[in-house]
Design a protein around this motif. Structure first.
Motif, PDB file in Angstrom:
ATOM      1  N   SER A   1       0.824  -1.203   0.000  1.00 21.24           N
ATOM      2  CA  SER A   1       0.000   0.000   0.000  1.00 21.24           C
ATOM      3  C   SER A   1       0.861   1.256   0.000  1.00 21.24           C
ATOM      4  N   ARG A   2       1.969   1.211   0.741  1.00 20.26           N
ATOM      5  CA  ARG A   2       2.865   2.377   0.796  1.00 20.26           C
ATOM      6  C   ARG A   2       3.518   2.617  -0.564  1.00 20.26           C
ATOM      7  N   ILE A   3       3.921   1.557  -1.238  1.00 19.73           N
ATOM      8  CA  ILE A   3       4.525   1.710  -2.568  1.00 19.73           C
ATOM      9  C   ILE A   3       3.478   2.205  -3.572  1.00 19.73           C
ATOM     10  N   SER A   4       2.262   1.689  -3.471  1.00 18.82           N
ATOM     11  CA  SER A   4       1.181   2.141  -4.367  1.00 18.82           C
ATOM     12  C   SER A   4       0.910   3.625  -4.175  1.00 18.82           C
ATOM     13  N   TYR A   5       0.964   4.069  -2.919  1.00 21.06           N
ATOM     14  CA  TYR A   5       0.773   5.488  -2.631  1.00 21.06           C
ATOM     15  C   TYR A   5       1.898   6.317  -3.249  1.00 21.06           C
ATOM     16  N   LEU A   6       3.120   5.810  -3.163  1.00 19.53           N
ATOM     17  CA  LEU A   6       4.263   6.485  -3.779  1.00 19.53           C
ATOM     18  C   LEU A   6       4.079   6.589  -5.287  1.00 19.53           C
ATOM     19  N   GLU A   7       3.670   5.514  -5.919  1.00 23.86           N
ATOM     20  CA  GLU A   7       3.465   5.521  -7.369  1.00 23.86           C
ATOM     21  C   GLU A   7       2.349   6.475  -7.773  1.00 23.86           C
ATOM     22  N   LYS A   8       1.326   6.585  -6.933  1.00 20.73           N
ATOM     23  CA  LYS A   8       0.235   7.515  -7.224  1.00 20.73           C
ATOM     24  C   LYS A   8       0.730   8.950  -7.158  1.00 20.73           C
ATOM     25  N   LEU A   9       1.591   9.230  -6.205  1.00 19.12           N
ATOM     26  CA  LEU A   9       2.121  10.585  -6.059  1.00 19.12           C
ATOM     27  C   LEU A   9       2.982  10.979  -7.260  1.00 19.12           C
ATOM     28  N   VAL A  10       3.888  10.077  -7.676  1.00 19.15           N
ATOM     29  CA  VAL A  10       4.812  10.430  -8.765  1.00 19.15           C
ATOM     30  C   VAL A  10       4.170  10.223 -10.137  1.00 19.15           C
ATOM     31  N   GLY A  11       3.075   9.500 -10.177  1.00 18.15           N
ATOM     32  CA  GLY A  11       2.348   9.338 -11.429  1.00 18.15           C
ATOM     33  C   GLY A  11       2.896   8.286 -12.361  1.00 18.15           C
ATOM     34  N   MET A  12       3.678   7.334 -11.824  1.00 18.69           N
ATOM     35  CA  MET A  12       4.238   6.276 -12.661  1.00 18.69           C
ATOM     36  C   MET A  12       4.712   5.130 -11.771  1.00 18.69           C
ATOM     37  N   PRO A  13       4.807   3.905 -12.353  1.00 13.77           N
ATOM     38  CA  PRO A  13       5.294   2.763 -11.562  1.00 13.77           C
ATOM     39  C   PRO A  13       6.750   2.971 -11.149  1.00 13.77           C
ATOM     40  N   VAL A  14       7.084   2.495  -9.959  1.00 18.06           N
ATOM     41  CA  VAL A  14       8.474   2.572  -9.495  1.00 18.06           C
ATOM     42  C   VAL A  14       9.076   1.187  -9.299  1.00 18.06           C
ATOM     43  N   LEU A  15       8.223   0.143  -9.302  1.00 19.93           N
ATOM     44  CA  LEU A  15       8.714  -1.225  -9.134  1.00 19.93           C
ATOM     45  C   LEU A  15       8.068  -2.142 -10.167  1.00 19.93           C
ATOM     46  N   GLU A  16       8.848  -3.138 -10.579  1.00 20.82           N
ATOM     47  CA  GLU A  16       8.324  -4.234 -11.402  1.00 20.82           C
ATOM     48  C   GLU A  16       8.299  -5.483 -10.521  1.00 20.82           C
ATOM     49  N   ARG A  17       7.124  -6.105 -10.404  1.00 21.92           N
ATOM     50  CA  ARG A  17       7.016  -7.321  -9.607  1.00 21.92           C
ATOM     51  C   ARG A  17       7.209  -8.536 -10.521  1.00 21.92           C
ATOM     52  N   THR A  18       8.071  -9.443 -10.139  1.00 26.48           N
ATOM     53  CA  THR A  18       8.320 -10.670 -10.892  1.00 26.48           C
ATOM     54  C   THR A  18       8.230 -11.850  -9.948  1.00 26.48           C
ATOM     55  N   THR A  19       8.297 -13.021 -10.507  1.00 25.73           N
ATOM     56  CA  THR A  19       8.256 -14.230  -9.664  1.00 25.73           C
ATOM     57  C   THR A  19       9.512 -14.342  -8.809  1.00 25.73           C
ATOM     58  N   LEU A  20      10.561 -13.645  -9.207  1.00 23.82           N
ATOM     59  CA  LEU A  20      11.815 -13.704  -8.446  1.00 23.82           C
ATOM     60  C   LEU A  20      11.940 -12.577  -7.426  1.00 23.82           C
ATOM     61  N   GLY A  21      10.979 -11.643  -7.419  1.00 23.21           N
ATOM     62  CA  GLY A  21      11.044 -10.544  -6.473  1.00 23.21           C
ATOM     63  C   GLY A  21      10.602  -9.245  -7.108  1.00 23.21           C
ATOM     64  N   SER A  22      11.191  -8.143  -6.692  1.00 25.54           N
ATOM     65  CA  SER A  22      10.851  -6.814  -7.205  1.00 25.54           C
ATOM     66  C   SER A  22      12.124  -6.097  -7.605  1.00 25.54           C
ATOM     67  N   ARG A  23      12.012  -5.348  -8.703  1.00 29.72           N
ATOM     68  CA  ARG A  23      13.154  -4.546  -9.141  1.00 29.72           C
ATOM     69  C   ARG A  23      12.635  -3.187  -9.593  1.00 29.72           C
TER      70      ARG A  23
END
Length: 302
Positions: free
Chosen positions: A41-63
């Protein structure tokens, strides 16, 4: 100038850096002591503020995304500065808490403060404490002037510019020498007490002010008469025991002498001599550190 509403909060930026460092939102959440849904939720809030995704979620983790990597690079300096600010604040608090100046009226300083100090040593063992003793007016002025962080007074008077909170209650008592007529009688009524010249503390003393206010309320038009004025409780007790005359003092101050029989306390009829003891500090200020601890101890133990 106010920050833009698009600037993320420090917690979100710090979490983003942890996700990139640890490679997993779950591991970052664990490191920050929050649940994974809260972290998401905190990361989603960050992405909403900046207006773009900041992380890519994969089966191996996040980058981080390209934008996320840039934001993380800029955030590093912000988070580092915040950590330096935190260290600086801790240093200031440590300096503040390294010493405590207290003012207290004589009865409190002599008969209550030592017990409070012993308790304070358990919560603030490294704090150097300086106690200034005087009458209630002197104590109030020292706190108003900023010389002392907190004061303890016996006076019923309210002092402008000071917060005032009751920490204890006390009983004033009449004391006389064993050979005094009141000692043989075992009591004295209000009328006789009011017309008797007493040994008193100096003007500004909380004990004197409480007594004179109590008698004045019970006896309209009464004017006090003083047989002898002394600036210390010990001197007054010595004068009373020597037969110079009666006095009114705190029950705390004369308990040992009454138990030993060197002073006698006749009952006073028609007059309530119960009083309150109060802590004072500058109005609008909040007690912090050892001063707050001392106030809490005074209320709890008294």
């Amino acid at each position: 100038m106010p920050l833009s509403p698009r600037v993320p909060d420090l917690a979100a930026l710090d979490l983003l850096l942890s996700v990139i460092e640890l490679g997993s939102l779950g591991r970052a959440a664990q490191a920050h002591g929050i649940s994974q849904p809260s972290a998401s939720s905190r990361i989603s809030y960050l992405e909403k503020l900046v207006g773009m995704p900041v992380l890519e979620r994969t089966t191996l983790g996040s980058r981080p995304t390209t934008a996320g990597a840039l934001i993380a690079e800029w955030a590093r300096g912000v988070v580092d500065a915040a950590e330096q600010l935190d260290v600086g604040i801790d240093t200031l608090r440590a300096e503040r808490d390294s010493h405590l100046r207290v003012a207290a009226s004589q009865t409190i300083a002599e008969y209550l403060f030592p017990g409070w100090l012993m308790s304070l040593r358990t919560t603030a063992p490294d704090t150097a404490i300086a106690l200034q003793s005087g009458n209630s007016v002197d104590v109030a002025q020292a706190v108003l002037d900023g010389k002392d962080a907190i004061g303890f007074i016996e006076s019923p008077r309210n002092f402008r510019g000071l917060e005032s909170h009751i920490v204890a209650r006390d009983q004033l008592v009449v004391v006389v020498a064993p050979q005094h007529r009141w000692a043989r009688q075992g009591s004295v009524d209000l009328a006789e007490l009011a017309r008797t010249a007493l040994i008193q503390r100096e003007p500004g003393s909380g004990t004197r002010t409480w007594f004179e206010n109590a008698v004045a309320r019970a006896t309209p038009g009464w004017e006090p008469t003083v047989a002898l004025e002394l600036s210390s409780t010990t001197a007054i007790k010595t004068a009373v025991a020597s037969g110079v005359g009666p006095a009114v003092l705190s029950s705390l101050a004369v308990a040992a002498e009454i138990a030993a029989g060197t002073l006698v306390s006749p009952t006073v009829t028609g007059l309530d001599l119960t009083r309150t003891l109060r802590a004072v500090w500058p109005a609008g200020h909040r007690l912090t550190g050892p001063a707050r601890d001392l106030y809490t101890i005074a209320r709890r133990t008294s």
